[in-house]
Design an enzyme around this catalytic site. Structure first.
Site, PDB file in Angstrom:
ATOM      1  N   ASP A  15      38.189  45.574  41.652  1.00  0.00           N
ATOM      2  CA  ASP A  15      39.659  45.514  42.418  1.00  0.00           C
ATOM      3  C   ASP A  15      39.046  46.646  43.808  1.00  0.00           C
ATOM      4  O   ASP A  15      40.132  46.612  44.455  1.00  0.00           O
ATOM      5  CB  ASP A  15      40.742  45.987  41.909  1.00  0.00           C
ATOM      6  CG  ASP A  15      40.857  47.457  41.431  1.00  0.00           C
ATOM      7  OD1 ASP A  15      39.569  47.934  40.670  1.00  0.00           O
ATOM      8  OD2 ASP A  15      41.810  48.015  41.867  1.00  0.00           O
ATOM      9  N   ASP A  48      40.532  49.071  35.171  1.00  0.00           N
ATOM     10  CA  ASP A  48      41.863  49.714  36.017  1.00  0.00           C
ATOM     11  C   ASP A  48      42.120  48.601  37.159  1.00  0.00           C
ATOM     12  O   ASP A  48      41.043  48.777  37.949  1.00  0.00           O
ATOM     13  CB  ASP A  48      41.880  50.758  36.461  1.00  0.00           C
ATOM     14  CG  ASP A  48      41.888  52.129  35.145  1.00  0.00           C
ATOM     15  OD1 ASP A  48      42.181  51.522  34.086  1.00  0.00           O
ATOM     16  OD2 ASP A  48      41.205  53.037  35.451  1.00  0.00           O
ATOM     17  N   ASP A 107      35.124  45.532  36.107  1.00  0.00           N
ATOM     18  CA  ASP A 107      36.185  46.915  36.054  1.00  0.00           C
ATOM     19  C   ASP A 107      37.257  46.758  35.245  1.00  0.00           C
ATOM     20  O   ASP A 107      37.366  45.360  34.793  1.00  0.00           O
ATOM     21  CB  ASP A 107      36.327  47.037  37.464  1.00  0.00           C
ATOM     22  CG  ASP A 107      37.497  48.649  37.521  1.00  0.00           C
ATOM     23  OD1 ASP A 107      36.896  49.520  36.884  1.00  0.00           O
ATOM     24  OD2 ASP A 107      38.054  48.595  38.306  1.00  0.00           O
TER      25      ASP A 107
END
Length: 256
Positions: free
Chosen positions: A205, A10, A8
């Protein structure tokens, strides 16, 4: 054996316009070792070129557009498989519109086949009214990703899921969401790398998108605590990541 990384962006590599500690070293290790890797993001606002240039400006050089896959790209690929040359009404930005054009779709407000929704800073009540009217009229309701919030410097901001919730409340219909946690996007990413899912590590995250999506696709998963999910939140979920790190700087394939 882990042969490649799907990560990922962001909350993993950056928050807004700020690079996360360890991200630069992480990408350099992957490039130096020629490890296959792909940045997979639910961000549908930007193109792969936008993302490449953003990372370059943040201090991560050496990437190409082929190092990225966005939820806009995955949505366009999915819809093309469903109906070629479809018409769509878009609630979203240039990144999504560009990918839909790339697969031969037309943008229309007149009886479109699909209403496709992603995060956009230009969302308005007029767009909400049009989307509701078109879905009530028979257009299929599609979301690029379900994220309710996105991490930015100093906190969070509303994301695509917030817009989807408003339209869903007004229509009584739920969208089909292509991006994470749909394992479809993970499978597309693994295929792009030429790997079987069990050969890839999904790094993210968010427990509710990155980790569950990677797990359901058959990948190993690594949660980093630099974004949305905190250490205390892990036990709230009925599944666990294979690894937990403070940030991507701690990840090394040799140690997995």
């Amino acid at each position: 054996m882990i042969k490649g990384i799907i990560s990922d962006m962001d909350g993993v590599v950056y928050r807004g316009k700020q690079l996360i500690p360890g991200a630069q070293a992480f990408v350099k290790r992957l490039l130096d070792a020629q490890t296959p890797f792909l940045f997979l993001t639910n961000n549908a606002e930007q193109t792969p070129l936008d993302l490449k240039l953003k990372l370059q400006q943040l201090g991560i050089p050496g990437l190409t557009e082929d190092n990225f896959i966005t939820s806009a790209m995955a949505t366009a690929m999915f819809l093309k498989q469903q109906k070629a040359h479809a018409t769509v009404f878009v609630v979203g930005g240039g990144g999504l519109i560009n990918e839909l054009y790339n697969v031969g779709f037309s943008i229309s407000e007149s009886h479109p086949d699909y209403v496709v929704v992603s995060k956009t800073t230009s969302f308005s009540f007029e767009q909400l009214k049009k989307a509701v009217r078109l879905i009530d009229g028979g257009a299929k309701f599609i979301g690029t990703n379900p994220d309710m919030i996105d991490p930015i410097e100093g906190g969070h901001e509303p994301a695509a899921g917030t817009l989807l919730a408003a339209i869903s409340a007004a229509t009584g219909k739920q969208p089909y969401i292509v991006g994470k946690p749909n394992a479809l996007m993970m499978m597309l990413a693994a295929r792009k790398l030429g790997l079987h899912p069990e050969e890839a590590l999904m790094v993210g995250d968010r427990m509710d998108t990155d980790i569950v999506g990677g797990m359901e696709a058959g990948m190993k998963t690594a949660l980093v605590l630099s974004g949305v999910t905190t250490q205390d939140m892990i036990d709230d979920f009925p599944y666990r990541p294979d690894y937990v790190f403070q940030n991507v700087g701690e990840i090394s394939l040799e140690g997995l």
